[in-house]
Every structure is written in C-alpha cells, then in structure tokens.
Write an enzyme that holds these catalytic residues in place. Structure first.
Site, PDB file in Angstrom:
ATOM      1  N   LYS A 173       1.288   5.802 -11.348  1.00  0.00           N
ATOM      2  CA  LYS A 173       2.014   4.930 -10.407  1.00  0.00           C
ATOM      3  C   LYS A 173       1.241   3.611 -10.377  1.00  0.00           C
ATOM      4  O   LYS A 173       0.252   3.465  -9.662  1.00  0.00           O
ATOM      5  CB  LYS A 173       2.041   5.588  -9.019  1.00  0.00           C
ATOM      6  CG  LYS A 173       3.220   5.194  -8.146  1.00  0.00           C
ATOM      7  CD  LYS A 173       3.344   3.730  -7.865  1.00  0.00           C
ATOM      8  CE  LYS A 173       2.341   3.245  -6.834  1.00  0.00           C
ATOM      9  NZ  LYS A 173       2.351   1.762  -6.722  1.00  0.00           N
ATOM     10  N   GLU A 247     -11.965   4.730  -6.411  1.00  0.00           N
ATOM     11  CA  GLU A 247     -12.697   3.496  -6.744  1.00  0.00           C
ATOM     12  C   GLU A 247     -12.145   2.422  -5.824  1.00  0.00           C
ATOM     13  O   GLU A 247     -11.013   1.981  -6.003  1.00  0.00           O
ATOM     14  CB  GLU A 247     -12.453   3.101  -8.208  1.00  0.00           C
ATOM     15  CG  GLU A 247     -12.886   4.123  -9.225  1.00  0.00           C
ATOM     16  CD  GLU A 247     -14.385   4.162  -9.429  1.00  0.00           C
ATOM     17  OE1 GLU A 247     -15.117   3.431  -8.730  1.00  0.00           O
ATOM     18  OE2 GLU A 247     -14.833   4.942 -10.280  1.00  0.00           O
ATOM     19  N   CYS A 281     -13.290  -6.063  -8.183  1.00  0.00           N
ATOM     20  CA  CYS A 281     -13.889  -5.271  -7.104  1.00  0.00           C
ATOM     21  C   CYS A 281     -15.414  -5.385  -7.051  1.00  0.00           C
ATOM     22  O   CYS A 281     -16.000  -5.375  -5.993  1.00  0.00           O
ATOM     23  CB  CYS A 281     -13.510  -3.814  -7.284  1.00  0.00           C
ATOM     24  SG  CYS A 281     -13.917  -3.230  -8.946  1.00  0.00           S
ATOM     25  N   GLU A 380     -14.145  -7.760   2.330  1.00  0.00           N
ATOM     26  CA  GLU A 380     -13.752  -8.148   0.970  1.00  0.00           C
ATOM     27  C   GLU A 380     -12.640  -9.191   1.054  1.00  0.00           C
ATOM     28  O   GLU A 380     -11.595  -8.943   1.649  1.00  0.00           O
ATOM     29  CB  GLU A 380     -13.250  -6.904   0.224  1.00  0.00           C
ATOM     30  CG  GLU A 380     -12.970  -7.170  -1.224  1.00  0.00           C
ATOM     31  CD  GLU A 380     -12.437  -5.932  -1.941  1.00  0.00           C
ATOM     32  OE1 GLU A 380     -11.468  -5.324  -1.454  1.00  0.00           O
ATOM     33  OE2 GLU A 380     -12.999  -5.572  -2.994  1.00  0.00           O
TER      34      GLU A 380
HETATM   35  P1  NAD Z   1      -3.939  -1.399  -2.858  1.00  0.00           P
HETATM   36  O1  NAD Z   1      -4.829  -0.366  -2.296  1.00  0.00           O
HETATM   37  O2  NAD Z   1      -3.047  -2.143  -1.950  1.00  0.00           O
HETATM   38  O3  NAD Z   1      -2.991  -0.761  -3.978  1.00  0.00           O
HETATM   39  C1  NAD Z   1      -3.513  -0.041  -5.080  1.00  0.00           C
HETATM   40  C2  NAD Z   1      -2.468   0.939  -5.562  1.00  0.00           C
HETATM   41  O4  NAD Z   1      -2.294   1.969  -4.587  1.00  0.00           O
HETATM   42  C3  NAD Z   1      -1.091   0.341  -5.777  1.00  0.00           C
HETATM   43  O5  NAD Z   1      -0.510   0.998  -6.876  1.00  0.00           O
HETATM   44  C4  NAD Z   1      -0.367   0.697  -4.481  1.00  0.00           C
HETATM   45  O6  NAD Z   1       1.039   0.719  -4.628  1.00  0.00           O
HETATM   46  C5  NAD Z   1      -0.935   2.059  -4.188  1.00  0.00           C
HETATM   47  N1  NAD Z   1      -0.986   2.456  -2.774  1.00  0.00           N
HETATM   48  C6  NAD Z   1      -1.214   1.673  -1.684  1.00  0.00           C
HETATM   49  N2  NAD Z   1      -1.246   2.429  -0.569  1.00  0.00           N
HETATM   50  C7  NAD Z   1      -1.071   3.717  -0.963  1.00  0.00           C
HETATM   51  C8  NAD Z   1      -1.020   4.977  -0.272  1.00  0.00           C
HETATM   52  N3  NAD Z   1      -1.194   5.040   1.057  1.00  0.00           N
HETATM   53  N4  NAD Z   1      -0.824   6.101  -0.995  1.00  0.00           N
HETATM   54  C9  NAD Z   1      -0.682   6.044  -2.346  1.00  0.00           C
HETATM   55  N5  NAD Z   1      -0.694   4.888  -3.045  1.00  0.00           N
HETATM   56  C10 NAD Z   1      -0.900   3.739  -2.368  1.00  0.00           C
HETATM   57  O7  NAD Z   1      -4.887  -2.389  -3.701  1.00  0.00           O
HETATM   58  P2  NAD Z   1      -4.510  -3.688  -4.518  1.00  0.00           P
HETATM   59  O8  NAD Z   1      -4.279  -4.806  -3.564  1.00  0.00           O
HETATM   60  O9  NAD Z   1      -3.459  -3.366  -5.518  1.00  0.00           O
HETATM   61  O10 NAD Z   1      -5.882  -3.935  -5.330  1.00  0.00           O
HETATM   62  C11 NAD Z   1      -6.976  -4.618  -4.813  1.00  0.00           C
HETATM   63  C12 NAD Z   1      -8.013  -3.654  -4.276  1.00  0.00           C
HETATM   64  O11 NAD Z   1      -8.435  -2.762  -5.313  1.00  0.00           O
HETATM   65  C13 NAD Z   1      -9.291  -4.347  -3.822  1.00  0.00           C
HETATM   66  O12 NAD Z   1      -9.705  -3.792  -2.609  1.00  0.00           O
HETATM   67  C14 NAD Z   1     -10.289  -4.025  -4.920  1.00  0.00           C
HETATM   68  O13 NAD Z   1     -11.637  -4.050  -4.527  1.00  0.00           O
HETATM   69  C15 NAD Z   1      -9.860  -2.669  -5.333  1.00  0.00           C
HETATM   70  N6  NAD Z   1     -10.347  -2.397  -6.694  1.00  0.00           N
HETATM   71  C16 NAD Z   1     -11.359  -1.490  -6.843  1.00  0.00           C
HETATM   72  C17 NAD Z   1     -11.862  -1.249  -8.110  1.00  0.00           C
HETATM   73  C18 NAD Z   1     -12.966  -0.257  -8.329  1.00  0.00           C
HETATM   74  O14 NAD Z   1     -13.147   0.180  -9.460  1.00  0.00           O
HETATM   75  N7  NAD Z   1     -13.712   0.119  -7.320  1.00  0.00           N
HETATM   76  C19 NAD Z   1     -11.333  -1.912  -9.218  1.00  0.00           C
HETATM   77  C20 NAD Z   1     -10.313  -2.817  -9.014  1.00  0.00           C
HETATM   78  C21 NAD Z   1      -9.811  -3.046  -7.733  1.00  0.00           C
END
Ligand code: NAD
Length: 474
Positions: A173, A247, A281, A380
C-alpha cells in the site's frame, strides 16, 4: 487530467470498484495529472486473498531460485530506472539528480537481498540433551508493506526484497502521492518473472492502509512513515498479535566537535542535514555547534544551505525542488513561524522563493539562537529547515543529542576520527555516521525510541520475515 488508476492484483491491472479517487498532483506545477483509487478495503481483501493463494508455491520455491528472480528484478529495474526516476520526480518533486541516485540504489538492494536468499539455511540441527532436534526457517506468510512518498522505491525494496527472499508474498500500500511508481514496479516485477500473486499493489490512503494492517490473513506489517501512523499501526498489530517493523520519524543531531574543519563539513549540509529538500527521515536537522565557534558554524551552514541549487526538479542541476504537497508546505511554513515566535532567529530563508511563483517551494531556512526545548528543535519539520544549537562541552553535546523523543540518525564531524567515534558510541540512536553521509545498505537500519521498532537491511534483514519451527525427535 489524463490517467485513472485501479490496483495491481495477481499480476494484472484491475479497475477500482470504489468511486472515491485521490488526485495525483505534480508539486512543481500544482497540476493534477492522474488520480488513484481510495476507499479500497474490498481491493485489500482481494489482494490479500490472491497473495495468500500464491504463498504455498512461492514458499516451496528453493531460495536459490527466489534469488535468481530477485536478480532478474534488479536487472529489469536497472533497464527502466530512468522511467522510474522521472515518474517519482513528477509525483513528489524530488530533484531528478536525487531521484536517479535513489533509483540507482534499488537494484543493488535487490541483489543484496538475493545474496541473503542464497545464504538462507532452511533447516539446521540444534544441539539438544534428549533425542535430536532441528530448526526450520519458514516464511511468515502474507506481508503488508506500507510506504511513504519521500523515497518510495528504496523504501519499498527494503521490504519487498527480504519478504520475497524469505518466501513471503506481499501486498503493497504505497503513499497516495507516489502510487504510480509502485504500479510501474509491479510491472517490472512481472517482466522479471515474479509469479502472479506474489506481489500486489493496492492504491488508497490511510483507511486502505488500516484495512491492510487489520486483515487477518496478513501476518506481518513492514511500515515506513510518520510516528503518529506508526503508533496506530503498532496498536492494531498488538491487538492482533501480528509482527511489525516500524521505521518512523527523526530529529537527528549533527555534532560538530570544536576541531571541525568547516570546509570539509559544508558539503554534508546538502547530503546529510537536508537531503532531498529536507524530506528524509534521517536528516541531521539539529546542528550542534561548540559555543566558541557558534557564529562560524551558523555562517557555514547558512551559506551551504543557500548554495544548494533550488528550482525545477526536472533540471539535473537542481538539488532542492518543491515540497511534496501544498499541505507539507503549510506545515513547514507554520514551523518557521513558530520558530520566530519561540525566539529563534532566521538567518537565511524563511519565506517562499520569489523567482518560483508556481510549485510548492520554500526557501532553505536556517535558525540560530535555538535552544533544545523549542518545538523547532524537538519536532520533525520535514522540509529544508536546519536549526543550530550551541553547546559548552562534549557532555552537553551528547546530552542535547539524546534529549529527544527520536533516535534515528546522527553524525559526528571532526578530523579526530577516534574521538568522534567515541562520541558516536554515546548517542542514543539507531544509526550514526562519523564524517559520513552514506549509509551502507549491508548494515542494519532503524531507530530507537519514537523512531521505530526493528531493523531493515543488514545481514539479519530476512529474520523478521521468517518463523522458526523446531522439530524434535525421540
Ligand atoms: P504517513 O505516516 O502519513 O504515511 C505513510 C504511509 O502510511 C502512507 O502510505 C499512508 O497512506 C499510510 N498510513 C497513514 N496512516 C495510516 C494508518 N493509520 N494505518 C495504515 N496506514 C497508514 O507518512 P508520510 O507523510 O507519507 O511520510 C513522511 C514520514 O515518514 C516522516 O515522518 C518521515 O520521517 C517518515 N519516514 C521514515 C523513514 C525511516 O526509515 N525511518 C523513512 C522515510 C520516511
């Protein structure tokens, strides 16, 4: 708008059943150029059923054959990397040079996971005091892989690579902003000979992700994204006793020791402190500077940030582009405003670049006079915003670095490698570089505290996708 997309299930495109759509907007032009399905709980069920049905054959495929499929996947990906890079740039505004560099990593990742499949010992004896016993490593079953928009293909590879190497099947997804490259990846996988049903992609937003997490046939969730979403996913996985790897976000520190060579450090501002327009991230967004050299460090970071070429992400000369969405730009701008209210001073940036009226651009921004209790030092921001915090001595530098709810990345910069390494040992984090921004994919990656649970990459990358079964004989 030109393109409408459904899902990719069982090796083929299937139209969306639900009428709800999410627009895919090019952040450099603010134009919607496609739409994807939303509200796709029924598509999740279809995809999971197909993945479960494909599970037995894939699990029974010898690991060496699975490795060959992963190597073919790497080859086909390499051939089509330019197409993937351009599509990622169009969806999330990653400057094309950065996008190309990211996609170059992906085949290397799949080849690395292929080598882990080759090395997988499916059965091995264990020394016991009564009778004899051996341990089998078996795939956990259907994996749900949920990814964010900022580095969609590498972050997908870190999940799909080990899942397929271990003999699991998967339902992906992707983030709604970057779903089209996930479809392209599904095509690449089919072309490479990944059997139908082993890899499936379901489009949608948060609700679709939640439906995948809750699905009873999904045995493991591999998630990269925000801490807020990670917490909700962990709760669901806890309730259902499901394996999960998370992550999440970060607010990592770059500790500059007092003997730091600022000319040597400056290139790391683009590659470590604020890569990909600050949307990474493990960015080192808190720069900790020795008090005696504070002004010098602020100047160096500020000039390095303003030197980063900013503009049209399709121009290979640019290393900063627009932010991914209007919403993300609002978020970053609200933090800049908050920083001012908290008493920090904007040294450079702080607004929108006048020369770029179209697209979700913000100026690279550096704050000085920042203390670690300010929200701009604790939360962040996920944009090109760096804060510079002074420290008195090494003990205080470590205390400030560790005074964070996060622990994902980190960096120590000094010509004295062994002193810097000693300091790195004292920072509470999952990964930390010494005079380096290039994380090696053969080492484990992940966070501590609110930055996540578990590790991806490294020699143990397949472990979260394998169950141990003990067979003991009298
Ligand atoms: P997000 O958490 O809003 O979304 C990430 C994914 O999760 C999307 O596919 C979204 O549709 C899905 N999602 C959101 N809420 C959900 C839920 N309750 N249940 C299931 N799926 C859900 O994050 P984003 O805005 O897409 O990405 C940015 C974030 O990702 C930042 O906080 C960044 O630090 C983090 N990030 C972490 C890493 C790492 O390796 N630690 C790497 C890249 C990005």
């Amino acid at each position: 708008m030109s393109e409408h997309h459904g899902h990719h299930i069982g090796g083929a495109y299937v139209p969306a059943r639900s009428p709800e759509r999410i627009q895919v907007v090019n952040p450099a032009t603010e134009e919607a150029f496609a739409s994807i399905a939303d509200g796709s709980a029924s598509a999740v069920d279809d995809a999971v059923q197909v993945a479960a049905a494909a599970g037995a054959d894939w699990a029974a495929t010898p690991p060496a054959e699975r490795a060959m499929v992963l190597r073919r996947l790497a080859d086909v990906f390499e051939k089509r990397a330019e197409e993937v890079s351009a599509l990622v740039t169009r969806q999330n505004g990653t400057p094309i040079s950065v996008s190309r560099a990211m996609q170059q990593q992906v085949p290397l990742n799949y080849r690395y996971f292929a080598s882990l499949a080759d090395a997988l010992v499916e059965e091995e004896p264990v020394a016991v005091s009564v009778g004899d016993a051996f341990v089998r490593r078996e795939p956990v079953g259907v994996v749900g892989a949920i990814t964010p928009w900022n580095g969609p293909q590498p972050l997908l590879a870190w999940k799909i690579g080990p899942a397929l190497a271990a003999g699991c099947t998967a339902v992906v997804k992707p983030a709604p902003e970057t779903t089209l490259d996930a479809f392209l990846f599904a095509e690449i996988a089919s072309e490479a000979g990944v059997p139908a049903g082993v890899l499936n992609v379901v489009a949608g937003g948060r609700g679709t992700g939640a439906a995948l997490v809750e699905h009873p046939l999904v045995r493991k969730i591999a998630f990269t994204g925000s801490t807020v979403a990670g917490r909700a996913i962990a709760e669901s996985c806890g309730r259902n006793l499901k394996r999960v790897t998370l992550e999440l976000g970060g607010k990592s520190a770059a500790i500059l020791l007092e003997d730091v060579d600022l000319d040597a450090f400056k290139p790391f501002v683009a590659t470590a402190c604020s890569p990909n327009t600050g949307q990474v991230c493990r960015s080192l967004t808190r720069v900790l500077a020795p008090r005696a050299r504070y002004d010098e460090v602020v100047d160096a970071v500020s000039s390095a940030m303003t030197d980063i070429p900013l503009g049209d992400p399709t121009d290979p000369a640019n290393l900063f582009g627009p932010l991914v969405s209007a919403r993300q730009r609002e978020r970053v701008e609200s933090y800049v405003e908050l920083g001012r209210q908290e008493g920090a001073k904007v040294v450079v940036g702080g607004g929108r670049p006048a020369s770029l009226p179209r697209g979700y651009y913000v100026e690279p921004t550096v704050f000085r006079d920042v203390t670690n209790d300010m929200r701009i030092a604790r939360e962040e921001i996920f944009g090109p915003v760096v804060v510079v915090i002074p420290y008195a001595d090494e003990a205080e530098a470590v205390a400030i670095a560790n005074d964070s709810e996060y622990g994902l990345g980190g960096g120590v910069f000094s010509p004295d490698r062994s002193r810097a390494t000693d300091l790195a040992r004292r920072v509470a984090t999952g990964t930390i570089g010494v005079n380096s921004a290039s994380f090696p994919m053969e080492a484990p990656f992940g966070g501590v505290k609110n930055s996540g649970l578990g590790r991806e990459l490294g020699p143990g990358a397949l472990d979260p996708y394998l169950e141990l079964k003990t067979i003991f004989r009298g």
